[in-house]
Design a protein around this motif. Structure first.
Motif, PDB file in Angstrom:
ATOM      1  N   VAL A 216       0.838  -1.198   0.000  1.00 33.33           N
ATOM      2  CA  VAL A 216       0.000   0.000   0.000  1.00 33.33           C
ATOM      3  C   VAL A 216       0.874   1.249   0.000  1.00 33.33           C
ATOM      4  O   VAL A 216       1.745   1.407   0.843  1.00 33.33           O
ATOM      5  CB  VAL A 216      -0.934   0.022   1.236  1.00 33.33           C
ATOM      6  CG1 VAL A 216      -1.777   1.289   1.242  1.00 33.33           C
ATOM      7  CG2 VAL A 216      -1.800  -1.213   1.273  1.00 33.33           C
ATOM      8  N   ALA A 217       0.645   2.113  -0.972  1.00 33.79           N
ATOM      9  CA  ALA A 217       1.266   3.442  -0.976  1.00 33.79           C
ATOM     10  C   ALA A 217       0.130   4.457  -0.953  1.00 33.79           C
ATOM     11  O   ALA A 217      -0.168   5.044   0.075  1.00 33.79           O
ATOM     12  CB  ALA A 217       2.162   3.632  -2.189  1.00 33.79           C
ATOM     13  N   SER A 218      -0.566   4.596  -2.081  1.00 34.77           N
ATOM     14  CA  SER A 218      -1.669   5.562  -2.150  1.00 34.77           C
ATOM     15  C   SER A 218      -3.004   4.922  -1.806  1.00 34.77           C
ATOM     16  O   SER A 218      -3.972   5.619  -1.518  1.00 34.77           O
ATOM     17  CB  SER A 218      -1.763   6.147  -3.561  1.00 34.77           C
ATOM     18  OG  SER A 218      -2.176   5.138  -4.482  1.00 34.77           O
TER      19      SER A 218
ATOM     20  N   ILE B 132       5.973   9.062 -10.114  1.00 32.47           N
ATOM     21  CA  ILE B 132       6.940   8.723  -9.061  1.00 32.47           C
ATOM     22  C   ILE B 132       6.827   9.736  -7.917  1.00 32.47           C
ATOM     23  O   ILE B 132       6.874   9.358  -6.745  1.00 32.47           O
ATOM     24  CB  ILE B 132       8.383   8.680  -9.620  1.00 32.47           C
ATOM     25  CG1 ILE B 132       8.490   7.694 -10.788  1.00 32.47           C
ATOM     26  CG2 ILE B 132       9.369   8.338  -8.517  1.00 32.47           C
ATOM     27  CD1 ILE B 132       8.183   6.262 -10.462  1.00 32.47           C
ATOM     28  N   LYS B 133       6.648  11.012  -8.245  1.00 29.78           N
ATOM     29  CA  LYS B 133       6.473  12.027  -7.195  1.00 29.78           C
ATOM     30  C   LYS B 133       5.225  11.726  -6.361  1.00 29.78           C
ATOM     31  O   LYS B 133       5.256  11.843  -5.131  1.00 29.78           O
ATOM     32  CB  LYS B 133       6.364  13.426  -7.804  1.00 29.78           C
ATOM     33  CG  LYS B 133       7.687  13.995  -8.268  1.00 29.78           C
ATOM     34  CD  LYS B 133       7.513  15.407  -8.806  1.00 29.78           C
ATOM     35  CE  LYS B 133       8.847  15.972  -9.245  1.00 29.78           C
ATOM     36  NZ  LYS B 133       8.718  17.332  -9.766  1.00 29.78           N
ATOM     37  N   ALA B 134       4.156  11.350  -7.015  1.00 26.16           N
ATOM     38  CA  ALA B 134       2.918  11.011  -6.291  1.00 26.16           C
ATOM     39  C   ALA B 134       3.149   9.786  -5.409  1.00 26.16           C
ATOM     40  O   ALA B 134       2.697   9.742  -4.260  1.00 26.16           O
ATOM     41  CB  ALA B 134       1.774  10.761  -7.270  1.00 26.16           C
ATOM     42  N   TRP B 135       3.874   8.793  -5.931  1.00 25.29           N
ATOM     43  CA  TRP B 135       4.175   7.584  -5.161  1.00 25.29           C
ATOM     44  C   TRP B 135       4.995   7.957  -3.916  1.00 25.29           C
ATOM     45  O   TRP B 135       4.728   7.470  -2.824  1.00 25.29           O
ATOM     46  CB  TRP B 135       4.921   6.574  -6.028  1.00 25.29           C
ATOM     47  CG  TRP B 135       5.359   5.366  -5.263  1.00 25.29           C
ATOM     48  CD1 TRP B 135       4.619   4.271  -4.965  1.00 25.29           C
ATOM     49  CD2 TRP B 135       6.651   5.162  -4.667  1.00 25.29           C
ATOM     50  NE1 TRP B 135       5.365   3.380  -4.225  1.00 25.29           N
ATOM     51  CE2 TRP B 135       6.612   3.907  -4.025  1.00 25.29           C
ATOM     52  CE3 TRP B 135       7.825   5.911  -4.618  1.00 25.29           C
ATOM     53  CZ2 TRP B 135       7.710   3.386  -3.348  1.00 25.29           C
ATOM     54  CZ3 TRP B 135       8.913   5.391  -3.943  1.00 25.29           C
ATOM     55  CH2 TRP B 135       8.853   4.146  -3.318  1.00 25.29           C
ATOM     56  N   ILE B 136       6.003   8.815  -4.092  1.00 27.70           N
ATOM     57  CA  ILE B 136       6.844   9.251  -2.966  1.00 27.70           C
ATOM     58  C   ILE B 136       5.982   9.923  -1.901  1.00 27.70           C
ATOM     59  O   ILE B 136       6.090   9.602  -0.707  1.00 27.70           O
ATOM     60  CB  ILE B 136       7.968  10.201  -3.443  1.00 27.70           C
ATOM     61  CG1 ILE B 136       9.028   9.418  -4.225  1.00 27.70           C
ATOM     62  CG2 ILE B 136       8.611  10.929  -2.254  1.00 27.70           C
ATOM     63  CD1 ILE B 136      10.050  10.302  -4.929  1.00 27.70           C
ATOM     64  N   ALA B 137       5.145  10.852  -2.314  1.00 28.25           N
ATOM     65  CA  ALA B 137       4.291  11.561  -1.351  1.00 28.25           C
ATOM     66  C   ALA B 137       3.391  10.586  -0.606  1.00 28.25           C
ATOM     67  O   ALA B 137       3.252  10.666   0.623  1.00 28.25           O
ATOM     68  CB  ALA B 137       3.451  12.620  -2.067  1.00 28.25           C
TER      69      ALA B 137
ATOM     70  N   ILE C 132      11.352   9.957   1.951  1.00 25.00           N
ATOM     71  CA  ILE C 132      12.024  10.008   0.656  1.00 25.00           C
ATOM     72  C   ILE C 132      11.864  11.423   0.106  1.00 25.00           C
ATOM     73  O   ILE C 132      10.748  11.928   0.005  1.00 25.00           O
ATOM     74  CB  ILE C 132      11.392   8.999  -0.332  1.00 25.00           C
ATOM     75  CG1 ILE C 132      11.397   7.589   0.256  1.00 25.00           C
ATOM     76  CG2 ILE C 132      12.111   9.042  -1.678  1.00 25.00           C
ATOM     77  CD1 ILE C 132      10.515   6.604  -0.490  1.00 25.00           C
ATOM     78  N   PRO C 133      12.959  12.077  -0.249  1.00 27.51           N
ATOM     79  CA  PRO C 133      12.820  13.432  -0.793  1.00 27.51           C
ATOM     80  C   PRO C 133      12.167  13.398  -2.179  1.00 27.51           C
ATOM     81  O   PRO C 133      12.468  12.542  -3.002  1.00 27.51           O
ATOM     82  CB  PRO C 133      14.260  13.950  -0.875  1.00 27.51           C
ATOM     83  CG  PRO C 133      15.119  12.745  -0.810  1.00 27.51           C
ATOM     84  CD  PRO C 133      14.345  11.661  -0.131  1.00 27.51           C
ATOM     85  N   GLU C 134      11.272  14.337  -2.434  1.00 26.19           N
ATOM     86  CA  GLU C 134      10.577  14.397  -3.714  1.00 26.19           C
ATOM     87  C   GLU C 134      11.550  14.582  -4.876  1.00 26.19           C
ATOM     88  O   GLU C 134      11.295  14.126  -5.989  1.00 26.19           O
ATOM     89  CB  GLU C 134       9.554  15.542  -3.690  1.00 26.19           C
ATOM     90  CG  GLU C 134       8.619  15.532  -4.880  1.00 26.19           C
ATOM     91  CD  GLU C 134       7.565  16.608  -4.791  1.00 26.19           C
ATOM     92  OE1 GLU C 134       7.669  17.579  -5.568  1.00 26.19           O
ATOM     93  OE2 GLU C 134       6.653  16.469  -3.956  1.00 26.19           O
ATOM     94  N   GLU C 135      12.680  15.206  -4.597  1.00 23.78           N
ATOM     95  CA  GLU C 135      13.687  15.434  -5.635  1.00 23.78           C
ATOM     96  C   GLU C 135      14.262  14.125  -6.163  1.00 23.78           C
ATOM     97  O   GLU C 135      14.892  14.089  -7.223  1.00 23.78           O
ATOM     98  CB  GLU C 135      14.836  16.310  -5.104  1.00 23.78           C
ATOM     99  CG  GLU C 135      14.424  17.708  -4.715  1.00 23.78           C
ATOM    100  CD  GLU C 135      13.722  17.781  -3.351  1.00 23.78           C
ATOM    101  OE1 GLU C 135      13.955  16.897  -2.490  1.00 23.78           O
ATOM    102  OE2 GLU C 135      12.922  18.700  -3.160  1.00 23.78           O
TER     103      GLU C 135
ATOM    104  N   ALA D 165      12.639  11.722  -7.346  1.00 20.93           N
ATOM    105  CA  ALA D 165      11.728  11.152  -8.345  1.00 20.93           C
ATOM    106  C   ALA D 165      12.413  10.930  -9.689  1.00 20.93           C
ATOM    107  O   ALA D 165      12.260   9.865 -10.294  1.00 20.93           O
ATOM    108  CB  ALA D 165      10.485  12.032  -8.505  1.00 20.93           C
ATOM    109  N   PHE D 166      13.146  11.909 -10.170  1.00 16.69           N
ATOM    110  CA  PHE D 166      13.797  11.746 -11.471  1.00 16.69           C
ATOM    111  C   PHE D 166      14.812  10.614 -11.422  1.00 16.69           C
ATOM    112  O   PHE D 166      14.871   9.780 -12.339  1.00 16.69           O
ATOM    113  CB  PHE D 166      14.472  13.039 -11.933  1.00 16.69           C
ATOM    114  CG  PHE D 166      15.113  12.896 -13.286  1.00 16.69           C
ATOM    115  CD1 PHE D 166      14.349  13.033 -14.438  1.00 16.69           C
ATOM    116  CD2 PHE D 166      16.458  12.587 -13.410  1.00 16.69           C
ATOM    117  CE1 PHE D 166      14.920  12.871 -15.696  1.00 16.69           C
ATOM    118  CE2 PHE D 166      17.039  12.425 -14.665  1.00 16.69           C
ATOM    119  CZ  PHE D 166      16.277  12.570 -15.806  1.00 16.69           C
ATOM    120  N   ALA D 167      15.603  10.569 -10.362  1.00 18.70           N
ATOM    121  CA  ALA D 167      16.613   9.502 -10.240  1.00 18.70           C
ATOM    122  C   ALA D 167      15.958   8.124 -10.178  1.00 18.70           C
ATOM    123  O   ALA D 167      16.435   7.170 -10.809  1.00 18.70           O
ATOM    124  CB  ALA D 167      17.483   9.743  -9.004  1.00 18.70           C
ATOM    125  N   ILE D 168      14.871   8.013  -9.440  1.00 23.36           N
ATOM    126  CA  ILE D 168      14.149   6.734  -9.342  1.00 23.36           C
ATOM    127  C   ILE D 168      13.617   6.337 -10.720  1.00 23.36           C
ATOM    128  O   ILE D 168      13.770   5.190 -11.152  1.00 23.36           O
ATOM    129  CB  ILE D 168      13.011   6.824  -8.308  1.00 23.36           C
ATOM    130  CG1 ILE D 168      13.588   6.971  -6.898  1.00 23.36           C
ATOM    131  CG2 ILE D 168      12.099   5.611  -8.400  1.00 23.36           C
ATOM    132  CD1 ILE D 168      12.560   7.324  -5.839  1.00 23.36           C
TER     133      ILE D 168
END
Length: 144
Positions: A26-28, A70-75, A85-88, A90-93
């Motif tokens: 579960v994430a979102s 990916i940003k939404a998943w992180i949040a 996890i820093p939102e920044e 996202a691009f690296a992931i």
């Protein structure tokens, strides 16, 4: 669709949802919300989000997923799992997902969220249960 058959399919949906929870995926919560039973009158289906195949089998390398996803998943993961996890990132992931893909099973996802529930034995049991329901309905009609 017959209410008893529909109930059997709802039980199967709940078993898949419970496996999703038990595996810590579960994430979102989107998977749980979009895992739905659809009654079309003459048939019933279960639908799941498009990414269920990736939850089961992984993701092959070669294409970059949307950074916004990916940003939404992180949040969501930070909110629900208490991660930081820093939102920044996202691009690296997303880049690593493009480069390496995602192998399943892995340390975060053992796989099988659907296939461990909807296996050959479960399909046989569901078939028997639905046949018994239909047989009972036919007997009720014929024996009246």
């Amino acid at each position: 669709m017959d209410s008893e058959v529909l109930r059997e399919v709802e039980v199967l949906r709940k078993e898949i949802f419970d496996a999703y929870i038990a595996k810590g995926l579960v994430a979102s919560g989107e998977f749980g919300r979009e895992l739905t039973v659809n009654d079309f009158g003459d048939r019933v289906t279960i639908t799941a989000p498009h990414y269920v195949e990736q939850m089961e089998n992984g993701r092959k390398a070669g294409t970059m997923p949307p950074v916004s996803a990916i940003k939404a998943w992180i949040a969501n993961k930070n909110r629900t799992a208490g991660t930081n996890i820093p939102e920044e990132a996202a691009f690296a992931i997303a880049y690593v997902m493009k480069r390496d893909g995602i192998k399943v099973p892995n340390s975060h996802n053992s796989g099988g969220v659907v296939s461990e529930v909807l296996n050959e034995q479960r399909v046989k049991r569901l078939t028997v249960d639905v046949c018994q329901i239909i047989t009972a309905k036919i007997n009720d009609i014929l024996l009246k």
